[in-house]
Design a protein around this motif. Structure first.
Motif, mmCIF file in Angstrom:
data_model
loop_
_atom_site.group_PDB
_atom_site.id
_atom_site.type_symbol
_atom_site.label_atom_id
_atom_site.label_comp_id
_atom_site.label_asym_id
_atom_site.label_seq_id
_atom_site.Cartn_x
_atom_site.Cartn_y
_atom_site.Cartn_z
ATOM 1 N N UNK A 15 0.872 -1.191 0.000
ATOM 2 C CA UNK A 15 0.000 0.000 0.000
ATOM 3 C C UNK A 15 0.897 1.225 0.000
ATOM 4 N N UNK A 16 0.834 2.027 -1.058
ATOM 5 C CA UNK A 16 1.762 3.164 -1.124
ATOM 6 C C UNK A 16 1.496 4.214 -0.048
ATOM 7 N N UNK A 17 2.509 5.010 0.228
ATOM 8 C CA UNK A 17 2.426 6.083 1.213
ATOM 9 C C UNK A 17 1.367 7.106 0.787
ATOM 10 N N UNK A 18 0.519 7.499 1.721
ATOM 11 C CA UNK A 18 -0.507 8.504 1.409
ATOM 12 C C UNK A 18 -0.067 9.831 2.032
ATOM 13 N N UNK A 19 0.348 10.795 1.232
ATOM 14 C CA UNK A 19 0.789 12.076 1.809
ATOM 15 C C UNK A 19 -0.386 12.952 2.233
ATOM 16 N N UNK A 20 -0.093 14.027 2.965
ATOM 17 C CA UNK A 20 -1.137 14.992 3.329
ATOM 18 C C UNK A 20 -1.695 15.653 2.081
ATOM 19 N N UNK A 21 -2.960 16.066 2.149
ATOM 20 C CA UNK A 21 -3.594 16.692 0.986
ATOM 21 C C UNK A 21 -2.984 18.067 0.732
#
Ligand SMILES: Cc1ncc(COP(=O)(O)O)c(C=O)c1O
Length: 377
Positions: A15-21
């Motif tokens: 699951x790839x890294x989810x950065x801040x919006x």
């Protein structure tokens, strides 16, 4: 003939890294004017002025490739930490150095990485990408690293252990004595990586950087970043200090121009800008005070937080964090939901100046009103 599989199961399940919006996305998607971002622990003061000046002066030389050896960066880090330049490696942010460490020292498909529960997501991502087995160790009370249990989890297959000090997303830290004991307890063939991304913000008396513990074990990598207290997240500059033998091996995998020219001129100037670091820490302390006072006023509604040594707070909620996050987005305040970390009823909020903290608190309170009204219906 059966088609050969496209990728291995470790990549398929990654699951790839989810950065801040990003702010621009909120403006674009929701049409919200003047949103604020408290989601990625960025510096509310902007970049170090000395670094900005150095980057502006260099601008017209950007048609040249960067210095592949990143000489000036490495010299600056070596002088700053009083180490041999052969013990320094620089990266496209410290995140790249985490990847490089795992790729260099982790044997594909056979080694184990020991990682604490609720620690920075990249450790597991980069380890899984290298097909290492991930051994997760539960935290101790107070959302702190259980270093004794982590040392116990190390076996003959373990190649690397990650310690974030202080830790993201909990904001907690490991006191000097416990870290020393851990560095001595872990078998010498194991690589210990101590990630000090938030080092500059620490005020606890019993904290000590692992930079000062390098005599305790050979296989120790200490990473730092300029993304936080130096305000250079967009420039991508990080570094590691490790024994020359380890730096030499990591350099074999390093991309030829992994540090761009802006990072190469910004880093020496930023390290020389300790006045800015002091100012950033002062703003952070003020932000912490304002946010904690505001959160304390919401305690009777089931709001809590974990004492932090970083530039963010992990905030506990009486309802699902994702819902509060969505409601806060509508009010132009971007924080970070923690469901991906298995912390469904928590939000991570970056610290900033009083004005932003006040706006965040107002948004949080009315978001809570909305979500709780929805829950009770
Ligand atoms: C604990 C920790 N380590 C490393 C990083 C990576 O930072 P960068 O790649 O910007 O240096 C972060 C970023 O949020 C972090 O929280």
């Amino acid at each position: 003939m059966k088609m050969k599989r496209l990728v291995g199961p470790h990549i398929e399940s990654l699951k790839p890294y989810v950065p801040g919006k990003p702010l621009e996305e909120l403006e674009r998607e929701l049409g919200i004017k003047n949103p604020i971002k408290l989601a990625s622990n960025e510096n509310p003061l902007g970049p170090s002025p000395k670094a900005m000046e150095a980057m502006q002066a260099f601008m017209e030389k950007n048609h040249f490739y960067p210095d592949g050896a990143a000489h000036n960066m490495i010299q600056a880090v070596a002088a700053f930490h009083d180490v041999d330049p052969a013990q320094v490696i620089t990266g496209n942010g410290s995140n790249e150095l985490l990847t490089m460490a795992v790729r260099t020292f982790g044997d594909y498909g056979s080694d184990v990485a020991v990682i604490s529960e609720y620690s920075f997501a990249a450790y597991a991502i980069v380890s899984q990408a290298q097909n290492l087995e991930i051994r997760r160790v539960p935290m101790a009370e107070g959302y702190t690293f259980d270093l004794e249990a982590m040392a116990d989890a190390v076996d003959e297959r373990t190649k690397i252990v990650f310690v974030a000090n202080p830790n993201n997303p909990t904001g907690t830290y490991v006191p000097a004595e416990a870290l020393r004991a851990f560095l001595k307890a872990v078998p010498e063939e194991v690589v210990v990586l101590v990630d000090e991304a938030y080092h500059d913000y620490v005020t606890a008396d019993d904290y000590q950087s692992a930079m000062e513990m390098r005599d305790l074990r050979e296989r120790l990598i200490v990473t730092r970043t300029l993304s936080k207290c130096y305000g250079l997240a967009g420039v991508r500059a990080g570094y590691a200090v490790a024994p020359a033998e380890m730096v030499n091996r990591m350099n074999r995998l390093r991309e030829p121009f992994n540090c761009n020219s802006m990072a190469q001129v910004a880093l020496p100037a930023a390290l020389d800008d300790q006045e800015f670091v002091a100012r950033s820490v002062a703003v952070n302390e003020e932000g912490r005070r304002v946010l904690e006072e505001g959160l304390a006023r919401l305690a009777d509604r089931g709001v809590s937080w974990i004492p932090s040594q970083t530039n963010f707070l992990l905030v506990g909620l009486p309802v699902e964090g994702g819902k509060v996050y969505d409601a806060m987005l509508q009010k132009g305040v971007i924080v970070r939901p923690m469901g991906g970390y298995g912390l469904a009823k928590w939000l991570r909020i970056s610290l900033a100046d009083k004005e932003k903290m006040d706006r965040c608190l107002r948004a949080l309170e009315s978001a809570l009103d909305e979500v709780q009204a929805e829950v009770t219906i």
